[in-house]
Write a protein that holds these residues in place. Structure first.
Motif, PDB file in Angstrom:
ATOM      1  N   ILE A 255       2.824  19.150  -3.013  1.00 35.64           N
ATOM      2  CA  ILE A 255       1.931  18.084  -3.537  1.00 35.64           C
ATOM      3  C   ILE A 255       1.687  18.223  -4.970  1.00 35.64           C
ATOM      4  CG2 ILE A 255      -0.795  17.790  -3.340  1.00 35.64           C
ATOM      5  CD1 ILE A 255       0.595  16.548  -0.946  1.00 35.64           C
ATOM      6  N   THR A 256       1.678  17.294  -5.922  1.00 35.20           N
ATOM      7  CA  THR A 256       1.469  17.404  -7.238  1.00 35.20           C
ATOM      8  C   THR A 256       0.220  17.034  -7.800  1.00 35.20           C
ATOM      9  OG1 THR A 256       2.339  15.251  -7.435  1.00 35.20           O
ATOM     10  CG2 THR A 256       3.943  16.910  -7.389  1.00 35.20           C
ATOM     11  N   ALA A 257      -0.654  16.505  -7.081  1.00 36.20           N
ATOM     12  CA  ALA A 257      -2.119  16.554  -7.667  1.00 36.20           C
ATOM     13  C   ALA A 257      -3.230  16.063  -6.237  1.00 36.20           C
ATOM     14  CB  ALA A 257      -2.032  15.183  -8.503  1.00 36.20           C
TER      15      ALA A 257
ATOM     16  N   LEU B 171       4.030  12.531   8.195  1.00 41.55           N
ATOM     17  CA  LEU B 171       4.261  11.178   7.519  1.00 41.55           C
ATOM     18  C   LEU B 171       5.711  10.850   7.223  1.00 41.55           C
ATOM     19  CD1 LEU B 171       1.212  11.383   5.171  1.00 41.55           C
ATOM     20  CD2 LEU B 171       1.517   9.742   7.004  1.00 41.55           C
ATOM     21  N   ARG B 172       6.365  12.104   7.016  1.00 40.42           N
ATOM     22  CA  ARG B 172       7.918  11.813   6.730  1.00 40.42           C
ATOM     23  C   ARG B 172       8.425  11.407   7.959  1.00 40.42           C
ATOM     24  NH1 ARG B 172      11.736  16.621   3.944  1.00 40.42           N
ATOM     25  NH2 ARG B 172      13.675  15.192   3.855  1.00 40.42           N
ATOM     26  N   SER B 173       8.057  11.897   8.959  1.00 41.59           N
ATOM     27  CA  SER B 173       8.811  11.361  10.161  1.00 41.59           C
ATOM     28  C   SER B 173       8.533   9.852  10.481  1.00 41.59           C
ATOM     29  CB  SER B 173       8.409  12.320  11.370  1.00 41.59           C
ATOM     30  OG  SER B 173       8.901  11.766  12.452  1.00 41.59           O
TER      31      SER B 173
ATOM     32  N   ALA C 141       0.991  -1.354  -0.020  1.00 37.55           N
ATOM     33  CA  ALA C 141      -0.020  -0.023   0.112  1.00 37.55           C
ATOM     34  C   ALA C 141       0.918   1.189  -0.016  1.00 37.55           C
ATOM     35  CB  ALA C 141      -0.969   0.200   1.172  1.00 37.55           C
ATOM     36  N   SER C 142       0.395   2.558  -0.710  1.00 37.27           N
ATOM     37  CA  SER C 142       1.127   3.614  -0.495  1.00 37.27           C
ATOM     38  C   SER C 142       0.279   4.613   0.540  1.00 37.27           C
ATOM     39  CB  SER C 142       0.910   4.076  -1.822  1.00 37.27           C
ATOM     40  OG  SER C 142       0.045   4.854  -2.233  1.00 37.27           O
ATOM     41  N   ILE C 143       1.139   5.549   1.010  1.00 39.71           N
ATOM     42  CA  ILE C 143       0.864   6.505   2.240  1.00 39.71           C
ATOM     43  C   ILE C 143       0.724   7.912   1.380  1.00 39.71           C
ATOM     44  CG2 ILE C 143       1.109   7.225   4.435  1.00 39.71           C
ATOM     45  CD1 ILE C 143       0.489   4.192   4.333  1.00 39.71           C
TER      46      ILE C 143
ATOM     47  N   ILE D  29       8.843   9.032   4.269  1.00 34.10           N
ATOM     48  CA  ILE D  29       8.428   9.581   2.835  1.00 34.10           C
ATOM     49  C   ILE D  29       8.024  10.780   2.774  1.00 34.10           C
ATOM     50  CG2 ILE D  29       7.764   6.848   2.433  1.00 34.10           C
ATOM     51  CD1 ILE D  29       4.773   7.637   3.079  1.00 34.10           C
ATOM     52  N   ARG D  30       7.748  11.252   1.515  1.00 32.81           N
ATOM     53  CA  ARG D  30       7.197  12.672   1.180  1.00 32.81           C
ATOM     54  C   ARG D  30       5.984  12.440   0.385  1.00 32.81           C
ATOM     55  NH1 ARG D  30       8.275  17.762   2.680  1.00 32.81           N
ATOM     56  NH2 ARG D  30       7.602  19.260   1.268  1.00 32.81           N
TER      57      ARG D  30
END
Length: 245
Positions: free
Chosen positions: A177-179, A146-148, A115-117, A152-153
């Motif tokens: 954010i890109t989308a 979430l990065r901590s 899964a992706s977060i 991930i970013r």
């Protein structure tokens, strides 16, 4: 604001707990006043118009795929991770810190099996109409969280309740954010799909919102398994949203 291709940009328009719309198919308007608001923070900036992220509920693709998305972090069915692992499902989890926070270990296990977060803000407020500083704090705050926790970013945001305005897009862009991701189909408590626009049938490129356990007779795993049967009956499969945005 730049006009994105009609096939890409969502109709101005989510999992869902009672406060996270989705099953009723309501959509948010880009701005309730029909105009672009001015960021309220003294540190606010309006990025170049071309840099605003697109808002999508459907992805143009020749692949026969649809995309499964889950919000908030409320659903913690212990069998769901096994289903994701066994079926190798590339699902996308849009997490809110105040909901997911007590169970981040569960989502780490889901991430470990594919899964992706992604970002669903810190506190799940309706963003539309909030000043730039408040929207940026909600979005960037969850980016940092979430990065901590996961290293991930995220680059995708689902605005709570599906509501947003151009200030949201400006703040999202500033947070990396890109989308901005909405949905064209939503899975109801009874296991049936409802659609926000267009023909009432799954089609390649659709983004599907699956609600959390909430007050439903079926578990998250059972509802996902039922949805997978419908996807397969239509000759479709589950794709990884992040690979298409």
């Amino acid at each position: 604001m730049r006009r994105w291709p009609a096939a890409v940009v969502a109709c101005a328009g989510v999992f869902l707990l009672a406060g996270c719309a989705g099953a009723d198919g309501r959509r948010a308007e880009p701005d309730s006043r029909g105009r672009s608001p001015t960021p309220a923070s003294s540190h606010a900036r309006t990025p170049h118009r071309d840099s605003l992220p697109p808002v999508v509920d459907h992805v143009p693709t020749r692949d026969r795929v649809v995309f499964l998305t889950y919000d908030d972090g409320a659903g913690r069915d212990p069998l769901f991770a096994a289903l994701v692992r066994e079926r190798r499902l590339p699902v996308s989890l849009f997490l809110t810190d105040t909901v997911a926070g007590p169970g981040y270990g569960h989502f780490a296990r889901l991430r470990a099996v594919g899964a992706s977060i992604q970002n669903h803000t810190l506190n799940h407020p309706a963003l539309r109409g909030l000043p730039y500083a408040g929207q940026r704090a909600e979005i960037c705050g969850q980016q940092h969280g979430l990065r901590s926790r996961f290293g991930i970013r995220p680059h995708l945001l689902r605005p709570p309740h599906g509501t947003y305005d151009t200030t949201t897009l400006s703040a999202a862009a500033d947070c990396g954010i890109t989308a901005v991701v909405l949905w064209r189909a939503s899975l109801g408590a009874d296991g049936d799909l409802t659609y926000t626009r267009g023909a009432p049938a799954l089609r390649p490129g659709d983004i599907v919102s699956v609600p959390s356990d909430g007050f439903t007779p079926l578990t998250l795993t059972e509802r996902t398994a039922r949805l997978l049967r419908e996807i397969e009956e239509r000759g479709l499969r589950v794709g990884r949203l992040e690979d298409h945005l």
